[in-house]
Structures are given as structure tokens and as C-alpha cells.
Design an enzyme around this catalytic site. Structure first.
Site, PDB file in Angstrom:
ATOM      1  N   LYS A 132     -14.724  -1.445   0.436  1.00  0.00           N
ATOM      2  CA  LYS A 132     -15.030  -2.772   0.985  1.00  0.00           C
ATOM      3  C   LYS A 132     -15.165  -2.673   2.494  1.00  0.00           C
ATOM      4  CE  LYS A 132     -10.145  -4.205   1.092  1.00  0.00           C
ATOM      5  NZ  LYS A 132      -9.195  -5.305   0.856  1.00  0.00           N
ATOM      6  N   HIS A 182      -3.997  -1.962  -6.449  1.00  0.00           N
ATOM      7  CA  HIS A 182      -5.381  -2.378  -6.226  1.00  0.00           C
ATOM      8  C   HIS A 182      -6.371  -1.224  -6.249  1.00  0.00           C
ATOM      9  CE1 HIS A 182      -4.108  -6.378  -4.069  1.00  0.00           C
ATOM     10  NE2 HIS A 182      -3.754  -6.326  -5.337  1.00  0.00           N
ATOM     11  N   ARG A 185     -12.719   1.495  -5.263  1.00  0.00           N
ATOM     12  CA  ARG A 185     -13.103   0.353  -4.414  1.00  0.00           C
ATOM     13  C   ARG A 185     -13.523   0.793  -3.016  1.00  0.00           C
ATOM     14  NH1 ARG A 185      -9.483  -4.956  -2.797  1.00  0.00           N
ATOM     15  NH2 ARG A 185      -7.944  -3.374  -2.222  1.00  0.00           N
ATOM     16  N   ASP A 212      -0.335  -3.029  -4.434  1.00  0.00           N
ATOM     17  CA  ASP A 212      -1.512  -3.074  -3.558  1.00  0.00           C
ATOM     18  C   ASP A 212      -2.200  -1.717  -3.629  1.00  0.00           C
ATOM     19  OD1 ASP A 212      -3.329  -3.724  -1.254  1.00  0.00           O
ATOM     20  OD2 ASP A 212      -1.985  -5.436  -1.068  1.00  0.00           O
ATOM     21  N   ASP A 213      -2.999  -1.374  -2.616  1.00  0.00           N
ATOM     22  CA  ASP A 213      -3.771  -0.140  -2.700  1.00  0.00           C
ATOM     23  C   ASP A 213      -2.878   1.079  -2.911  1.00  0.00           C
ATOM     24  OD1 ASP A 213      -6.331  -1.297  -2.236  1.00  0.00           O
ATOM     25  OD2 ASP A 213      -5.823  -1.486  -0.119  1.00  0.00           O
ATOM     26  N   ASP A 262       0.839  -1.205   0.000  1.00  0.00           N
ATOM     27  CA  ASP A 262       0.000   0.000   0.000  1.00  0.00           C
ATOM     28  C   ASP A 262       0.870   1.250   0.000  1.00  0.00           C
ATOM     29  OD1 ASP A 262      -1.989  -1.843   0.338  1.00  0.00           O
ATOM     30  OD2 ASP A 262      -2.597  -1.178   2.324  1.00  0.00           O
TER      31      ASP A 262
END
Length: 374
Positions: A269, A232, A267, A210-211, A189
């Protein structure tokens, strides 16, 4: 009487001269003492000296420091108003540990990088199922700025922003592209935000796995002018929202940014079975390209790193705005995926939202009324 007056004046004059001739026994003004105690600029070439003497300097230059393995470059507890400059190449020895490699705290702190500097996290040495050190703790920084840092090869997460207030990060470059080969990069991240308020990140340039942005909790957060590649996406997540003691995300603006060659674009979540809230989040002027899994994904079923397929309602997602979110996904991807619990997603406003390509254009459950997905 006249003679007496003249003598008095002469004596007074002598008295003044005598007093002025005496040595000055007054104490040195406090402000002068403080300036002497706290040098204007200190240049350090090793981590131990920098950490030991950091409170003696108003400006700290960290010059080509090789940080020993298992050691934090400790810039916590800085005096108010301190400036820290990274110069040359900062490196870190290898050790299997949790880190962080760098840690800052303080009020009105200015952190920036000199021209040509590099901060190299030595991420490749930490691969292979090992415990990896987090890179940069920006914890308890208040009314501070971090700007113009050139970072590469973070072992795992990059900037951990926690319990911070009024913190601005501008023009941060994170290049973890070396981790694209040989399965080197995991959980990299770029910016993780938790329990913080009034955080602004602008002009970030991120290549990772990743993010690009992961907002775990916090309020009044802005991410603008970012370029994200290889990861991500731009996420409201927490490993996800609902999995910690403080589970509120509110008043978030993510705008004028691009996401390319990434797993996801936009995104949100939330954790299966958890409680909390996500409210007043806006994604505006976001461009997506070559997304491999989901262009836009909003799900309330996250658990232990993977979805359960069954949404729960304990973390409602309300007042969500998407405006001018456009782009394309790969032929094997899904354009828009929404999995909400019954009644736990409400008051959404979407305009000029268009995702093209993909094996499935849309897949959704319990989408709020008034939202057209095409």
C-alpha cells in the site's frame, strides 16, 4: 691482552646479572589493561546497573530483570563485539508513555536468548486508548545478529528496525495472542523496517493483530521461513510508502512463508498524493489460509489509516514478482484486489498465483499488461 679480555667478559656478565635483578619498570601491555578494564562476563539483575556498566563487559547476561515503569532497558552504545543474553523472565512496569521498553545500538553486536527465557511486554496493561510504549528499538545496529528471542505481549509495535545495516534476525517468536480477546491488541506490528539496508529475518513465528512484516523503507531486505497468524499479513507499507522523508523500497525478497487467520495475505500500500518508489519486490512460495479481507492487495490510495478509493501515481510500483502464491480466503473476503494509478504499476511478473474462495475473486484497476488474474 688476554687478561683484559677475560675481565671484560666477566664484567659484562656481571652487568647482565645486575640488569636482570632489577625490578621490571616497563608499563603493563595495553592489551592486558583492556582485558582487566572490560570483564569477560557481567550478570545484571536490574536495569539501572546494566545500563550503567554495559560498556565494561564483553558478554552481558540480563537475568530476570524487572524494568521499572517508564524506563528503557538501555543497551545503546555497546562496545563493538559485545554479546547480550536474555535469561529468565524480563518484565516491565506499567506507565502510559511512548517507550521504547528496550533499545540497542552498536556494531557486531550479538543478542540472543537463553533456554527457557521470556521477555514479557505487559501489553494488556496498556490498553484502552492510552499512549503505549514501543517494544524493541534495533536502531543503528550494524553487522549484528538478534536470535532465539521469546517475546510476548508487546503493547504496540514489536521490533523497530531503523537506520540498521547488515542486521540478521533469526528464530524470533512473538506471541501477542492474548491480545485477541477483549480488544487488547492494536497496531502490534511484529517487524517494522525503515531506512535500513541488508536486513534478513528468518524463521520468525508471529501471532499478533497487525502487520507480521511492515517494510516502510529500505533496500536489500529478506524475510524467509516465517509463520504469521492473526495479523494483517506480509506488507510493503509505511503507514504507508510515501509518508516519510525517505520513501524508497527496493530489492525485497519475501519467501517460503505462511499467513493464516489474518486480515490480509500479501499487501502493498502506498500513500495517496505522496512520492517515492517500490521496485524489485518478490513474493515467492507464500501460502495463505483463512484470510478475512484480501488474499492479495495492492493499492495506491492509502490515507490516514484508510483508503480513499482514488489511486495516485507518485509512488510507482515496478518490477513486482509473485511466484507460487497460493491459498484461500473466507467466503466474505476478496481474493485479489488491485487499485493502481494510470501507468504507475508496471513490469510485473506473476506465475502460479492462485487464491480461492471469497465473495469476489478479483477486483482491479490499471493492472499492468501481461498479468492474468483469472
Amino acid at each position: 691482552m688476554v687478561l683484559f679480555a677475560v675481565l671484560s667478559i666477566l664484567l659484562l656478565g656481571v652487568g647482565v646479572n645486575l640488569v636482570s635483578a632489577l625490578p621490571n619498570t616497563e608499563p603493563v601491555p595495553t592489551t592486558v589493561a583492556k582485558l582487566e578494564d572490560r570483564a569477560t562476563t557481567c550478570t545484571f539483575t536490574n536495569a539501572a546497573s546494566a545500563s550503567k556498566s554495559k560498556t565494561s563487559c564483553s558478554t552481558i547476561v540480563l537475568s530476570s530483570i524487572a524494568v521499572p515503569s517508564g524506563t528503557t532497558l538501555d543497551m545503546t552504545g555497546l562496545k563493538t563485539g559485545t554479546t547480550v543474553i536474555f535469561e529468565g523472565t524480563t518484565t516491565f512496569g506499567y506507565k502510559e508513555w511512548s517507550g521504547p521498553l528496550i533499545s540497542f545500538s552498536g556494531t557486531s553486536i550479538t543478542i540472543n536468548g537463553a533456554s527457557g527465557h521470556v521477555i514479557d511486554g505487559n501489553g494488556a496493561a496498556c490498553n484502552g486508548g492510552k499512549t503505549k510504549p514501543k517494544f524493541f528499538y534495533a536502531h543503528s545496529l550494524k553487522s549484528s545478529t538478534i536470535s532465539n528471542l521469546n517475546v510476548k505481549n508487546t503493547p504496540v509495535q514489536g521490533f523497530s528496525i531503523n537506520t540498521a545495516t547488515d542486521l540478521t534476525l533469526t528464530h524470533i517468536t512473538i506471541d501477542n495472542s492474548a491480545g485477541d480477546t477483549n480488544s487488547l491488541g492494536h497496531n502490534t506490528d511484529a517487524f517494522d523496517i525503515g531506512s535500513s539496508t541488508r536486513i534478513t529475518i528468518s524463521g520468525a513465528n508471529v501471532k499478533n493483530q497487525d502487520d507480521c512484516l511492515a517494510i516502510n523503507s529500505g533496500t536489500d531486505i529478506t524475510f524467509t521461513g516465517g509463520t504469521c497468524s492473526g495479523g494483517h499479513g506480509l506488507s510493503i507499507t509505511q503507514g504507508s510508502v510515501g509518508g516519510r522523508s525517505y520513501n524508497t523500497v527496493a530489492n525485497v525478497l519475501i519467501e517460503s512463508s505462511t499467513v493464516t487467520n489474518s486480515q490480509n495475505g500479501v499487501r502493498i500500500k502506498t500513500v495517496y498524493g505522496a512520492t517515492g518508489s517500490v521496485t524489485n519486490v518478490t513474493y515467492k512460495d507464500i501460502t495463505l489460509s483463512n484470510i478475512s479481507k484480501y488474499g492479495i492487495v495492492i493499492q495506491q490510495d492509502y490515507e490516514n489509516g484508510s483508503p480513499t478509493g482514488t489511486p495516485t501515481t507518485g509512488v510507482p510500483i515496478t518490477d513486482l514478482t509473485l511466484s507460487n502464491v497460493k491459498g484461500s480466503v473466507r467466503s466474505s473476503a476478496t481474493g485479489i484486489y488491485i487499485l493502481c494509478g494510470d501507468g504507475s504499476c508496471s513490469n510485473w511478473s506473476w506465475s502460479s498465483v492462485s487464491v480461492t474462495g471469497g465473495k469476489t475473486l478479483t477486483s482491479y484497476t490499471n493492472v499492468p499488461s501481461g498479468i492474468s488474474l483469472g
